[in-house]
Design a protein around this motif. Structure first.
Motif, PDB file in Angstrom:
ATOM      1  N   ALA A  93       1.883  -0.943   3.628  1.00  0.00           N
ATOM      2  CA  ALA A  93       1.212  -1.115   2.338  1.00  0.00           C
ATOM      3  C   ALA A  93       1.301   0.160   1.506  1.00  0.00           C
ATOM      4  O   ALA A  93       1.595   0.120   0.300  1.00  0.00           O
ATOM      5  N   TYR A  94       1.015   1.291   2.117  1.00  0.00           N
ATOM      6  CA  TYR A  94       1.119   2.561   1.403  1.00  0.00           C
ATOM      7  C   TYR A  94       2.548   2.784   0.898  1.00  0.00           C
ATOM      8  O   TYR A  94       2.757   3.248  -0.230  1.00  0.00           O
ATOM      9  N   THR A  95       3.526   2.474   1.738  1.00  0.00           N
ATOM     10  CA  THR A  95       4.926   2.665   1.351  1.00  0.00           C
ATOM     11  C   THR A  95       5.290   1.766   0.182  1.00  0.00           C
ATOM     12  O   THR A  95       5.969   2.190  -0.762  1.00  0.00           O
ATOM     13  N   LEU A  96       4.842   0.508   0.225  1.00  0.00           N
ATOM     14  CA  LEU A  96       5.124  -0.426  -0.862  1.00  0.00           C
ATOM     15  C   LEU A  96       4.516   0.063  -2.172  1.00  0.00           C
ATOM     16  O   LEU A  96       5.162   0.024  -3.232  1.00  0.00           O
ATOM     17  N   ALA A  97       3.288   0.542  -2.124  1.00  0.00           N
ATOM     18  CA  ALA A  97       2.641   1.064  -3.330  1.00  0.00           C
ATOM     19  C   ALA A  97       3.394   2.269  -3.877  1.00  0.00           C
ATOM     20  O   ALA A  97       3.574   2.410  -5.094  1.00  0.00           O
ATOM     21  N   ARG A  98       3.834   3.118  -2.977  1.00  0.00           N
ATOM     22  CA  ARG A  98       4.552   4.321  -3.407  1.00  0.00           C
ATOM     23  C   ARG A  98       5.903   3.971  -4.022  1.00  0.00           C
ATOM     24  O   ARG A  98       6.271   4.497  -5.078  1.00  0.00           O
ATOM     25  N   GLU A  99       6.640   3.095  -3.377  1.00  0.00           N
ATOM     26  CA  GLU A  99       7.982   2.771  -3.851  1.00  0.00           C
ATOM     27  C   GLU A  99       7.952   1.997  -5.165  1.00  0.00           C
ATOM     28  O   GLU A  99       8.808   2.189  -6.024  1.00  0.00           O
ATOM     29  N   ARG A 100       6.957   1.144  -5.328  1.00  0.00           N
ATOM     30  CA  ARG A 100       6.873   0.349  -6.557  1.00  0.00           C
ATOM     31  C   ARG A 100       5.996   0.996  -7.622  1.00  0.00           C
ATOM     32  O   ARG A 100       5.854   0.456  -8.713  1.00  0.00           O
ATOM     33  N   SER A 132      -1.156   8.527   3.081  1.00  0.00           N
ATOM     34  CA  SER A 132      -2.002   8.866   1.933  1.00  0.00           C
ATOM     35  C   SER A 132      -1.476  10.107   1.225  1.00  0.00           C
ATOM     36  O   SER A 132      -1.457  10.174  -0.011  1.00  0.00           O
ATOM     37  N   ALA A 133      -1.033  11.100   2.000  1.00  0.00           N
ATOM     38  CA  ALA A 133      -0.485  12.321   1.401  1.00  0.00           C
ATOM     39  C   ALA A 133       0.770  12.010   0.589  1.00  0.00           C
ATOM     40  O   ALA A 133       0.967  12.555  -0.508  1.00  0.00           O
ATOM     41  N   LEU A 134       1.627  11.124   1.106  1.00  0.00           N
ATOM     42  CA  LEU A 134       2.845  10.758   0.386  1.00  0.00           C
ATOM     43  C   LEU A 134       2.506   9.991  -0.890  1.00  0.00           C
ATOM     44  O   LEU A 134       3.166  10.151  -1.917  1.00  0.00           O
TER      45      LEU A 134
END
Length: 459
Positions: A93-100, A132-134
């Motif tokens: 979920a964090y990765t998806l939020a970051r990438e999009r 979270s840091a990313l």
């Protein structure tokens, strides 16, 4: 105690549309990494009872018409506990939020890490912390909603680590759950209300208002990320435009004839205060409350407001002596604005920093230094308006270098005239003369280059 709802009931409470992300199927782990007898059967029963394969559901959603990535905990699945597979879903979920570049919304209800997976489960907190840091590095906002209960590592990572922290009334919130805290502990400290009083969360929102409040935050934070403005503070990006200062609200708008006249006007009980200015300037605003260190200063109003549809972060003094908690809260919101690429408005109005023994014990000097540093380091534009008293460094810490304005009924001084006279061993009748010598009137400040100009009332 707040009403407990399932993960999907919580999603339905706030979302217009939700599309669940189905994780790749993993082989059955039986009784798990510890070989905990009966653990596999527990998971099977929990899945049948809740309809979830794990304690975390995640996917894309729209809230108030704005796209986001959403996480929802299923407390009915082994107490919403964190496991290795739950960690996989959280990281995804964090990765998806970051990438999009979509804001992340976490609807949290968890009792902590799953005992049946031991240290494997506990280590998921490190994965969440890294994710979270990313997300912060990518300058994407995170909004947490604390349901009942939010305890253990879920509170100490997803909850307390979010940019905006909302809670449902009566929710149990705390690092220690009800079965492990000291027997004589004050139960109020482990509630949403107790955490609000301690400056740990931003607001308590009743269920019927949650969708609307969350829509505000997703739009405010999502607009910054989606427009690319958040990248403006980095190399090659374009910074957002500074906002214009508010108009003066004082009656008459006559400029003071002498220094003591300026002091008298600024201290007048009927002079408009920060709340009046914020209400006049913004069409809507939501609070960012507390210093996350156990303190809240009601004399420092912070939050995000909408100005002509544009989100603006604000920090406003209310005419009282500002406490260390107030300075730390203001520094927190300035850093948030800088990271998300949102402009900042500050309203300066204080006789000075609180200088009692309690203020010293709570780090007055360090807190003021923190705010000076946050303002100095900010790459996003700040606009400040002096609306009343500008008492020494306690006021200057909130003022934007090179973009501070003043109202006609304000003053700014290196020290209060009474204190200056006392230091100079002058009699009380010399205070007005001392005020003149300090050249603290708004027009003096313009001439000295301390402020850019004096704002007038509209029309």
């Amino acid at each position: 105690m707040a009403e407990r709802v399932s993960a999907r009931e919580a999603i339905a409470l706030v979302c217009d549309v939700f599309t669940e992300q189905e994780p790749a199927e993993l082989p059955d782990t039986g009784d798990g990494p510890l070989g905990w007898e009966g653990y596999g059967a527990q998971r099977t029963r929990a899945s049948r009872r809740t309809g979830s394969a794990e304690s975390v559901v995640h996917g894309t959603a729209t809230v108030g018409g704005t796209a986001c990535v959403l996480i929802s905990f299923e407390f009915g699945f082994l107490g919403g506990s964190l496991s290795e597979r739950a960690g996989d879903r959280l990281e995804a979920a964090y990765t998806l939020a970051r990438e999009r570049r979509l804001p992340l919304v976490s609807l949290i209800a968890t009792g902590g890490s799953r005992m049946q997976e031991g240290m494997v489960a506990l280590s998921q907190l490190q994965r969440v912390a890294r994710a979270s840091a990313l997300l912060r590095e990518a300058r994407v906002g995170h909004i947490a909603v604390l349901r009942d209960p939010t305890t253990g590592g879920g509170w100490a990572t997803l909850g307390a680590g979010a940019d905006v922290i909302l809670a449902l009334p009566g929710a149990q919130v705390g690092f220690a759950g009800s079965r492990v805290r000291p027997a004589d502990a004050d139960p109020a400290a482990y509630t949403a209300e107790g955490q609000l009083a301690a400056g740990q969360i931003d607001a308590i929102v009743p269920p019927e208002a949650l969708r609307d409040t969350l829509a505000f935050w997703v739009t405010a934070l999502g607009g910054a990320a989606g427009s690319g403005a958040a990248e403006g503070s980095g190399p090659g990006g374009s910074l957002p435009h500074a906002v214009a200062p508010p108009r003066a609200l004082g009656a008459g708008g006559a400029w003071p004839q002498c220094g003591w006249d300026a002091v008298w006007q600024a201290r007048a009980a009927e002079r408009p205060r920060a709340r009046a200015y914020l209400d006049d300037y913004f069409t809507r605003r939501q609070p960012l409350r507390g210093d996350r260190c156990g303190g809240h200063d009601p004399g420092m109003l912070c939050g995000v407001g909408l100005r002509e549809g544009r989100p603006v972060v604000y920090a406003a003094q209310c005419g009282t002596a500002t406490t260390p908690a107030g300075y730390r809260t203001a520094a927190r919101v300035v850093r948030l604005a800088d990271r998300l690429g949102l402009p900042v408005l500050t309203l300066v109005d204080t006789p000075g920093a609180a200088n009692g023994a309690d203020a010293e014990r709570h780090g007055a000097g360090a807190a003021i230094a923190e705010l000076f540093g946050a303002v100095a380091a900010a790459r996003t534009p700040l606009t400040s308006l002096l609306i009343g008293e500008g008492g020494s460094g306690g006021a200057l810490a909130l003022a934007a270098p090179g973009n501070t304005w003043a109202t006609p009924d304000s003053y700014f001084s290196v020290i209060a005239p009474e204190l200056a006279a006392a230091i100079l061993k002058r009699s009380p009748d010399q205070v007005p003369h001392t005020a003149d010598q300090l050249r603290l009137r708004p027009q003096d400040l313009v001439e000295l280059g301390v402020v850019r100009g004096i704002v007038e009332a509209a029309g």
